[in-house]
Design a protein around this motif. Structure first.
Motif, mmCIF file in Angstrom:
data_model
loop_
_atom_site.group_PDB
_atom_site.id
_atom_site.type_symbol
_atom_site.label_atom_id
_atom_site.label_comp_id
_atom_site.label_asym_id
_atom_site.label_seq_id
_atom_site.Cartn_x
_atom_site.Cartn_y
_atom_site.Cartn_z
ATOM 1 N N PRO A 166 0.803 -1.231 0.000
ATOM 2 C CA PRO A 166 0.000 0.000 0.000
ATOM 3 C C PRO A 166 0.838 1.284 0.000
ATOM 4 O O PRO A 166 0.295 2.369 -0.223
ATOM 5 C CB PRO A 166 -0.813 -0.113 1.301
ATOM 6 N N LEU A 167 2.148 1.159 0.242
ATOM 7 C CA LEU A 167 3.012 2.341 0.252
ATOM 8 C C LEU A 167 3.516 2.710 -1.137
ATOM 9 O O LEU A 167 4.291 3.660 -1.293
ATOM 10 C CB LEU A 167 4.210 2.105 1.174
ATOM 11 N N LEU A 168 3.069 1.993 -2.173
ATOM 12 C CA LEU A 168 3.537 2.279 -3.525
ATOM 13 C C LEU A 168 3.274 3.732 -3.948
ATOM 14 O O LEU A 168 4.131 4.314 -4.638
ATOM 15 C CB LEU A 168 2.899 1.303 -4.522
ATOM 16 N N PRO A 169 2.155 4.371 -3.577
ATOM 17 C CA PRO A 169 1.996 5.787 -3.939
ATOM 18 C C PRO A 169 3.114 6.678 -3.393
ATOM 19 O O PRO A 169 3.568 7.600 -4.085
ATOM 20 C CB PRO A 169 0.638 6.152 -3.330
ATOM 21 N N PHE A 170 3.559 6.395 -2.184
ATOM 22 C CA PHE A 170 4.660 7.174 -1.622
ATOM 23 C C PHE A 170 5.931 6.983 -2.432
ATOM 24 O O PHE A 170 6.646 7.946 -2.761
ATOM 25 C CB PHE A 170 4.898 6.773 -0.162
#
Length: 398
Positions: free
Chosen positions: A354-358
């Protein structure tokens, strides 16, 4: 009326992002799958000769972990290693000689071509020199591999068997990069994920498909195909040389293959964010052909695809815009799901997905920084050299 318009823009932006992710999931060559490994292969009746060319510039830090793995290759045919010392100042050439004396194995030649002339990148000038040395051995294949790449003992055997069995002119493996520090965990798997999104591996190996790419750390190249494509002279100014090589070979009618490695690893550490930042930003703007228009489109695309979903989800929850929040949440869910296979390939915890956007936001900043450094005259810099854009090279020939 104004409130309704704002809600519509909010919802339509979220819907656009979700639509983009559905298209990427289903129509971009299934880029997110990580099962593209060396194709089916069998031992050839006769093992062709191979020359291994290793360009190396200031590689003392990693050479002891990589070069012995090449010298110890369990290859049934004739093979020889040529390490080209590209103007090192740290004793790379001397260490290579010492490692050969200590470990034995395949014959090793260490040579230096001197500084590259105008119009050549240092690496490709070194590759040219190494191929020239290998030419007298008349090898059927060349293995171009970087100085930070460690190979399993059967790596060369498996590459040649795959090339012979599949009739490939190029067999390239994306080496498994080191993932140890926190920043490596956040950035490295995403680097390979984004590369596969740009160049879906399944399309690369398909005859007739226009997509072409290779991974410069491990490229087995048929010598005859290299001569037809005029490698490396035809791509001598390419900063992203692996993709340029693949395009040249495929453009000349060659059959190429690229997939993920199982037993080919990079031993180069990138422990800090600054290390990874330099790795990406040195060539990101070159990937966009130094075009402000492509840069603008890339930034907008990254924002729509990677940043809009979490922003819209959070904003929708806060402002009670349920429709937009649901659409943003679905887009983020699809994004997260496509990243899971790459994290599994790198044996990383799935909570990173879920941290891929960051991470995508970091890549966006790296890309913009790459453009800024280019216009400051410091673009495409690596180990003390800065390369001009190809159309700025004086006397360049087509």
């Amino acid at each position: 009326m104004g409130q309704t318009a704002r809600v519509s823009v909010f919802a339509w932006t979220a819907a656009g992002s979700l639509a983009a992710w559905v298209w990427l999931l289903l129509c971009q060559g299934f880029f997110w799958r990580t099962d593209v490994r060396l194709p089916a292969r069998s031992d050839p009746p006769d093992w062709p000769s191979v020359c291994v060319v290793v360009p190396a510039r200031d590689e003392v830090e990693v050479l002891a972990a990589s070069l012995p793995t090449l010298l110890r290759q369990d290859y049934p045919g004739r093979a020889e290693v040529f390490l080209v010392d590209d103007g090192s100042s740290d004793g790379t050439g001397e260490l290579a000689h010492e490692l050969a004396r200590r470990h034995g194995g395949l014959p090793l030649t260490v040579s230096s071509p001197g500084e590259p002339p105008a119009g050549w990148t240092g690496k490709l000038w070194a590759v040219r020199h190494g191929i020239g040395l290998a030419h007298v051995r008349a090898p059927e294949y060349l293995l171009l591999t970087d100085a930070d790449i460690a190979h399993a003992p059967d790596s060369l055997r498996e590459l040649v068997a795959a090339a012979r069995s599949g009739g490939f002119d190029v067999v390239s493996q994306m080496a498994r990069l080191r993932v140890a520090s926190l920043w490596e965990r956040l950035v490295v798997p995403a680097f390979v994920y984004f590369f596969a999104q740009l160049y879906p591996f399944r399309r690369i190996g398909r005859r007739g498909a226009r997509t072409a790419a290779a991974a410069g750390g491990c490229v087995l190249l048929r010598t005859a195909a290299a001569e037809r494509a005029r490698i490396p002279d035809a791509i001598r100014h390419a900063v992203i040389d692996d993709v340029a090589l693949a395009r040249a070979v495929k453009g000349g009618g060659g059959h190429i293959w690229l997939g993920l490695a199982e037993r080919v690893d990079s031993v180069r550490p990138y422990p800090r964010l600054s290390d990874l930042w330099r790795m990406v930003s040195r060539s990101a703007y070159a990937q966009l052909r130094h075009s402000p228009l492509l840069l603008t489109g890339t930034v907008a695309g990254l924002a729509l695809v990677y940043l809009v979903p979490p922003v819209v989800l959070v904003a929708g929850v806060v402002t009670e815009r349920t429709g937009g929040a649901v659409l943003g949440g679905l887009a983020w869910l699809v994004m997260t799901g496509t990243y899971v296979p790459m994290l599994r390939y790198y044996r990383q915890p799935l909570w990173l997905a879920p941290l891929l956007p960051f991470t995508a936001f970091l890549y966006l900043l790296m890309t913009v920084d790459s453009a800024v450094q280019h216009y400051r005259g410091r673009g495409a810099a690596w180990k003390g050299r800065t390369y001009a854009r190809p159309d700025a090279v004086v006397g360049d020939e087509t």
